[in-house]
Design a protein around this motif. Structure first.
Motif, PDB file in Angstrom:
ATOM      1  N   VAL A 104       4.310 -60.622   8.139  1.00 26.22           N
ATOM      2  CA  VAL A 104       5.548 -60.461   7.373  1.00 26.22           C
ATOM      3  C   VAL A 104       5.437 -61.346   6.145  1.00 26.22           C
ATOM      4  O   VAL A 104       5.142 -62.533   6.239  1.00 26.22           O
ATOM      5  N   GLY A 105       5.628 -60.753   4.990  1.00 27.94           N
ATOM      6  CA  GLY A 105       5.474 -61.494   3.743  1.00 27.94           C
ATOM      7  C   GLY A 105       6.709 -62.256   3.338  1.00 27.94           C
ATOM      8  O   GLY A 105       7.774 -62.139   3.947  1.00 27.94           O
ATOM      9  N   SER A 106       6.563 -63.043   2.308  1.00 32.17           N
ATOM     10  CA  SER A 106       7.702 -63.766   1.752  1.00 32.17           C
ATOM     11  C   SER A 106       8.725 -62.773   1.240  1.00 32.17           C
ATOM     12  O   SER A 106       8.387 -61.675   0.808  1.00 32.17           O
ATOM     13  N   GLY A 107       9.979 -63.160   1.310  1.00 29.37           N
ATOM     14  CA  GLY A 107      11.048 -62.293   0.821  1.00 29.37           C
ATOM     15  C   GLY A 107      12.340 -62.554   1.551  1.00 29.37           C
ATOM     16  O   GLY A 107      12.443 -63.460   2.367  1.00 29.37           O
ATOM     17  N   SER A 108      13.338 -61.729   1.242  1.00 30.22           N
ATOM     18  CA  SER A 108      14.649 -61.839   1.876  1.00 30.22           C
ATOM     19  C   SER A 108      14.771 -60.786   2.966  1.00 30.22           C
ATOM     20  O   SER A 108      14.486 -59.613   2.740  1.00 30.22           O
ATOM     21  N   TYR A 109      15.240 -61.223   4.123  1.00 28.68           N
ATOM     22  CA  TYR A 109      15.389 -60.340   5.275  1.00 28.68           C
ATOM     23  C   TYR A 109      16.810 -60.477   5.812  1.00 28.68           C
ATOM     24  O   TYR A 109      17.298 -61.590   5.984  1.00 28.68           O
ATOM     25  N   PRO A 110      17.472 -59.338   6.081  1.00 22.31           N
ATOM     26  CA  PRO A 110      18.887 -59.398   6.483  1.00 22.31           C
ATOM     27  C   PRO A 110      19.077 -59.935   7.901  1.00 22.31           C
ATOM     28  O   PRO A 110      18.288 -59.659   8.800  1.00 22.31           O
ATOM     29  N   LEU A 111      20.141 -60.718   8.054  1.00 25.13           N
ATOM     30  CA  LEU A 111      20.587 -61.215   9.350  1.00 25.13           C
ATOM     31  C   LEU A 111      22.031 -60.771   9.545  1.00 25.13           C
ATOM     32  O   LEU A 111      22.805 -60.730   8.599  1.00 25.13           O
ATOM     33  N   LYS A 112      22.386 -60.486  10.786  1.00 26.56           N
ATOM     34  CA  LYS A 112      23.789 -60.218  11.115  1.00 26.56           C
ATOM     35  C   LYS A 112      24.118 -61.055  12.339  1.00 26.56           C
ATOM     36  O   LYS A 112      23.398 -61.025  13.335  1.00 26.56           O
ATOM     37  N   ALA A 113      25.193 -61.805  12.254  1.00 24.43           N
ATOM     38  CA  ALA A 113      25.659 -62.616  13.370  1.00 24.43           C
ATOM     39  C   ALA A 113      27.025 -62.106  13.802  1.00 24.43           C
ATOM     40  O   ALA A 113      27.891 -61.827  12.971  1.00 24.43           O
ATOM     41  N   SER A 114      27.204 -61.986  15.116  1.00 27.90           N
ATOM     42  CA  SER A 114      28.469 -61.537  15.671  1.00 27.90           C
ATOM     43  C   SER A 114      28.800 -62.420  16.864  1.00 27.90           C
ATOM     44  O   SER A 114      27.991 -62.556  17.782  1.00 27.90           O
ATOM     45  N   ALA A 115      29.969 -63.026  16.846  1.00 31.43           N
ATOM     46  CA  ALA A 115      30.389 -63.892  17.943  1.00 31.43           C
ATOM     47  C   ALA A 115      31.624 -63.300  18.606  1.00 31.43           C
ATOM     48  O   ALA A 115      32.596 -62.960  17.939  1.00 31.43           O
ATOM     49  N   GLN A 116      31.558 -63.137  19.937  1.00 33.45           N
ATOM     50  CA  GLN A 116      32.716 -62.705  20.706  1.00 33.45           C
ATOM     51  C   GLN A 116      33.289 -63.955  21.366  1.00 33.45           C
ATOM     52  O   GLN A 116      32.620 -64.603  22.183  1.00 33.45           O
ATOM     53  N   LEU A 117      34.534 -64.283  20.996  1.00 30.45           N
ATOM     54  CA  LEU A 117      35.138 -65.533  21.438  1.00 30.45           C
ATOM     55  C   LEU A 117      36.440 -65.269  22.191  1.00 30.45           C
ATOM     56  O   LEU A 117      37.264 -64.467  21.757  1.00 30.45           O
ATOM     57  N   PHE A 118      36.600 -65.951  23.301  1.00 25.50           N
ATOM     58  CA  PHE A 118      37.805 -65.875  24.110  1.00 25.50           C
ATOM     59  C   PHE A 118      38.658 -67.098  23.773  1.00 25.50           C
ATOM     60  O   PHE A 118      38.425 -68.188  24.291  1.00 25.50           O
ATOM     61  N   LEU A 119      39.596 -66.909  22.864  1.00 24.85           N
ATOM     62  CA  LEU A 119      40.403 -67.991  22.302  1.00 24.85           C
ATOM     63  C   LEU A 119      41.733 -68.117  23.027  1.00 24.85           C
ATOM     64  O   LEU A 119      42.352 -67.106  23.378  1.00 24.85           O
ATOM     65  N   CYS A 120      42.190 -69.355  23.193  1.00 31.43           N
ATOM     66  CA  CYS A 120      43.472 -69.600  23.851  1.00 31.43           C
ATOM     67  C   CYS A 120      44.282 -70.618  23.057  1.00 31.43           C
ATOM     68  O   CYS A 120      43.753 -71.642  22.640  1.00 31.43           O
ATOM     69  N   ASP A 121      45.558 -70.300  22.878  1.00 26.00           N
ATOM     70  CA  ASP A 121      46.491 -71.248  22.288  1.00 26.00           C
ATOM     71  C   ASP A 121      47.193 -71.922  23.460  1.00 26.00           C
ATOM     72  O   ASP A 121      47.996 -71.295  24.159  1.00 26.00           O
ATOM     73  N   GLN A 122      46.878 -73.180  23.684  1.00 24.82           N
ATOM     74  CA  GLN A 122      47.393 -73.875  24.855  1.00 24.82           C
ATOM     75  C   GLN A 122      48.896 -74.115  24.785  1.00 24.82           C
ATOM     76  O   GLN A 122      49.566 -74.144  25.812  1.00 24.82           O
ATOM     77  N   ARG A 123      49.461 -74.267  23.593  1.00 23.85           N
ATOM     78  CA  ARG A 123      50.911 -74.489  23.470  1.00 23.85           C
ATOM     79  C   ARG A 123      51.691 -73.231  23.815  1.00 23.85           C
ATOM     80  O   ARG A 123      52.733 -73.291  24.453  1.00 23.85           O
TER      81      ARG A 123
ATOM     82  N   CYS B 228      46.145 -66.120  25.368  1.00 20.38           N
ATOM     83  CA  CYS B 228      44.708 -65.986  25.096  1.00 20.38           C
ATOM     84  C   CYS B 228      44.435 -64.610  24.508  1.00 20.38           C
ATOM     85  O   CYS B 228      45.160 -63.654  24.761  1.00 20.38           O
ATOM     86  N   THR B 229      43.373 -64.521  23.727  1.00 21.83           N
ATOM     87  CA  THR B 229      42.968 -63.264  23.115  1.00 21.83           C
ATOM     88  C   THR B 229      41.460 -63.279  22.922  1.00 21.83           C
ATOM     89  O   THR B 229      40.824 -64.329  22.962  1.00 21.83           O
ATOM     90  N   VAL B 230      40.887 -62.116  22.713  1.00 19.81           N
ATOM     91  CA  VAL B 230      39.460 -61.987  22.412  1.00 19.81           C
ATOM     92  C   VAL B 230      39.341 -61.590  20.950  1.00 19.81           C
ATOM     93  O   VAL B 230      40.002 -60.655  20.499  1.00 19.81           O
ATOM     94  N   LYS B 231      38.523 -62.319  20.204  1.00 17.82           N
ATOM     95  CA  LYS B 231      38.298 -62.010  18.798  1.00 17.82           C
ATOM     96  C   LYS B 231      36.801 -61.965  18.528  1.00 17.82           C
ATOM     97  O   LYS B 231      36.012 -62.689  19.145  1.00 17.82           O
ATOM     98  N   THR B 232      36.420 -61.117  17.607  1.00 16.22           N
ATOM     99  CA  THR B 232      35.033 -61.017  17.180  1.00 16.22           C
ATOM    100  C   THR B 232      34.945 -61.472  15.739  1.00 16.22           C
ATOM    101  O   THR B 232      35.732 -61.046  14.902  1.00 16.22           O
ATOM    102  N   ALA B 233      34.000 -62.342  15.487  1.00 13.26           N
ATOM    103  CA  ALA B 233      33.740 -62.807  14.127  1.00 13.26           C
ATOM    104  C   ALA B 233      32.351 -62.322  13.735  1.00 13.26           C
ATOM    105  O   ALA B 233      31.416 -62.408  14.525  1.00 13.26           O
ATOM    106  N   GLU B 234      32.227 -61.799  12.534  1.00 13.41           N
ATOM    107  CA  GLU B 234      30.943 -61.284  12.067  1.00 13.41           C
ATOM    108  C   GLU B 234      30.629 -61.804  10.675  1.00 13.41           C
ATOM    109  O   GLU B 234      31.534 -62.058   9.881  1.00 13.41           O
ATOM    110  N   ALA B 235      29.350 -61.943  10.421  1.00 15.71           N
ATOM    111  CA  ALA B 235      28.884 -62.319   9.088  1.00 15.71           C
ATOM    112  C   ALA B 235      27.476 -61.784   8.918  1.00 15.71           C
ATOM    113  O   ALA B 235      26.764 -61.520   9.891  1.00 15.71           O
ATOM    114  N   SER B 236      27.086 -61.623   7.685  1.00 12.15           N
ATOM    115  CA  SER B 236      25.722 -61.194   7.398  1.00 12.15           C
ATOM    116  C   SER B 236      25.210 -61.982   6.203  1.00 12.15           C
ATOM    117  O   SER B 236      25.978 -62.546   5.438  1.00 12.15           O
ATOM    118  N   GLY B 237      23.924 -62.022   6.095  1.00 12.76           N
ATOM    119  CA  GLY B 237      23.296 -62.733   4.994  1.00 12.76           C
ATOM    120  C   GLY B 237      21.814 -62.450   4.983  1.00 12.76           C
ATOM    121  O   GLY B 237      21.318 -61.640   5.777  1.00 12.76           O
TER     122      GLY B 237
END
Length: 144
Positions: A88-107, A111-120
């Protein structure tokens, strides 16, 4: 409304130690979110997709002191080793990150499930590369 920002710090170092194949080390960190915890009975996962495949990892964390058996206060950073095929030569290669998180507001005891995504792009050149991404989990309204 609550907002959780995920700071994805993707730092990659390329080496040729594995029989001609190269590896990139990718570190992913989730930013702290005041008032929110992470349910650890459920699996908070990260999926990283590159041109060379997909990897999934499960976050661990520090216990939330009022209920350490069910919640984390903070998630530990994840480090993934991405195998970059030989040739694999030098250059830019795409990445995609996806996080599935089980978030809770204690107050609010909600709780809910949210997905966060980013690419670069992972820039491979010479012996190292570095990429920083910021993921934001969509806001959610708490019921009155």
């Amino acid at each position: 409304m609550k907002r959780l920002a995920l700071a994805l710090l993707l730092s990659a170092q390329i080496g040729t130690a594995l029989a001609g194949a190269e590896t990139a080390t990718v570190r992913v960190q989730v930013a702290d979110a005041p008032g929110l915890t992470f349910n650890h009975v459920a699996r908070n996962t990260l999926t990283l997709t590159t041109p060379w495949g997909t990897q999934t990892a499960v976050f661990g964390g520090t216990p939330y002191s009022p209920d350490p058996q069910h919640y984390w206060n903070h998630l530990f950073p994840l480090t993934l080793n991405v195998r970059v095929p030989g040739g694999v030569g030098s250059g830019s290669y795409p990445l995609k990150a996806s996080a599935q998180l089980f978030l809770c507001d204690q107050r609010a005891h909600l709780c809910t499930v949210k997905t966060a995504e980013a690419s670069g792009d992972l820039n491979l050149s010479g012996s190292s590369a570095r990429l920083e991404l910021l993921l934001s989990v969509p806001t959610f309204k708490l019921s009155p």
